[in-house]
Write a protein that holds these residues in place. Structure first.
Motif, mmCIF file in Angstrom:
data_model
loop_
_atom_site.group_PDB
_atom_site.id
_atom_site.type_symbol
_atom_site.label_atom_id
_atom_site.label_comp_id
_atom_site.label_asym_id
_atom_site.label_seq_id
_atom_site.Cartn_x
_atom_site.Cartn_y
_atom_site.Cartn_z
ATOM 1 N N GLU A 13 0.829 -1.209 0.000
ATOM 2 C CA GLU A 13 0.000 0.000 0.000
ATOM 3 C C GLU A 13 0.861 1.257 0.000
ATOM 4 O O GLU A 13 0.551 2.242 -0.674
ATOM 5 N N ILE A 14 1.962 1.231 0.744
ATOM 6 C CA ILE A 14 2.851 2.388 0.807
ATOM 7 C C ILE A 14 3.536 2.606 -0.538
ATOM 8 O O ILE A 14 3.619 3.736 -1.045
ATOM 9 N N LEU A 17 1.556 4.428 -3.280
ATOM 10 C CA LEU A 17 1.114 5.810 -3.077
ATOM 11 C C LEU A 17 1.565 6.745 -4.194
ATOM 12 O O LEU A 17 0.888 7.720 -4.510
ATOM 13 N N ARG A 45 3.813 11.242 -1.286
ATOM 14 C CA ARG A 45 3.478 11.082 0.130
ATOM 15 C C ARG A 45 4.460 10.205 0.897
ATOM 16 O O ARG A 45 4.688 10.416 2.076
ATOM 17 N N SER A 46 4.988 9.167 0.276
ATOM 18 C CA SER A 46 5.944 8.298 0.971
ATOM 19 C C SER A 46 7.338 8.887 0.842
ATOM 20 O O SER A 46 7.760 9.276 -0.246
#
Length: 217
Positions: A13-14, A17, A45-46
């Motif tokens: 999921e990360i 992003l 975002r990461s």
């Protein structure tokens, strides 16, 4: 679902992003929050903050507590002590340049998802046996680049990679076009000169360019 299965799901999921995870070297903790806000504003975002300077853990702590929308991780993790210190500081994921038995044992015991580095098919197979489905190819360009990952796609279809090392805005699309690449890591989003100058608008623009690169999903 065992613990590592859950951590692999979180990691997936990360990595989904954005197409690029910036690899950041922070010398001054005062730069951490405005830099991270600029990246998030640009669509990234990461953020991987590497443990290459004394300011790194404080930078992770500041980003984790002050920057809405940021998912901060820790890079250049070499041992379990660093892994735990980063988790305590608020890191949401960890990245290592390679692997060792002790680091993998520490990762098994930690709640922090680890993205371990590999440079050979044998290393990738060993990690696959331990339940790792997301790996970092490092150093990506010297190790064989997009051609190497393309060659691995058929015999190692279970693994998705975040290649890092020697990748630029110009070369990133070659990696992102591959079916076994989730995203790429890159240091070009936060160059030292822009950090030192406090050029947050410039970093936001670099983030926008990177976010416009779309990895296959």
């Amino acid at each position: 679902m065992n613990s590592n299965d859950h951590k692999q799901t979180v990691l997936a999921e990360i990595l989904a992003l954005a197409p690029v995870v910036p690899v950041v070297i922070i010398d001054d903790v005062a730069h951490a929050v405005p830099m991270a806000r600029a990246l998030v504003a640009g669509g990234i975002r990461s953020i991987e903050v590497t443990l290459r300077t004394p300011a790194a853990l404080d930078a992770i702590r500041a980003i984790a507590s002050e920057v809405e929308g940021a998912v901060v991780g820790v890079g250049t993790v070499l041992d379990g002590t660093q892994l735990e210190a980063a988790r305590a500081a608020g890191a949401r994921f960890a990245v290592s340049p390679g692997v060792s038995p002790k680091l993998l044992d520490a990762a098994d015991a930690s709640a922090l998802p680890l993205l371990p580095g590999v440079a050979t098919a044998g290393e990738a197979m060993t990690l696959l046996e331990r339940g790792y489905r997301h790996l970092k190819l490092f150093p990506a360009a010297p190790a064989g680049g997009a051609k190497l990952l393309a060659a691995w796609a058929s015999p190692l279809p279970q693994i998705r990679f975040c290649p890092t090392g020697g990748i630029s805005l110009a070369s990133a699309p070659d990696f992102l076009a591959l079916p076994n690449v989730a995203c790429v890591g890159g240091s070009w989003l936060t160059p030292k000169d822009k950090l030192q100058a406090g050029d947050w608008a410039g970093i936001e623009q670099l983030a926008r360019e990177a976010a416009a690169l779309r990895a296959p999903r």
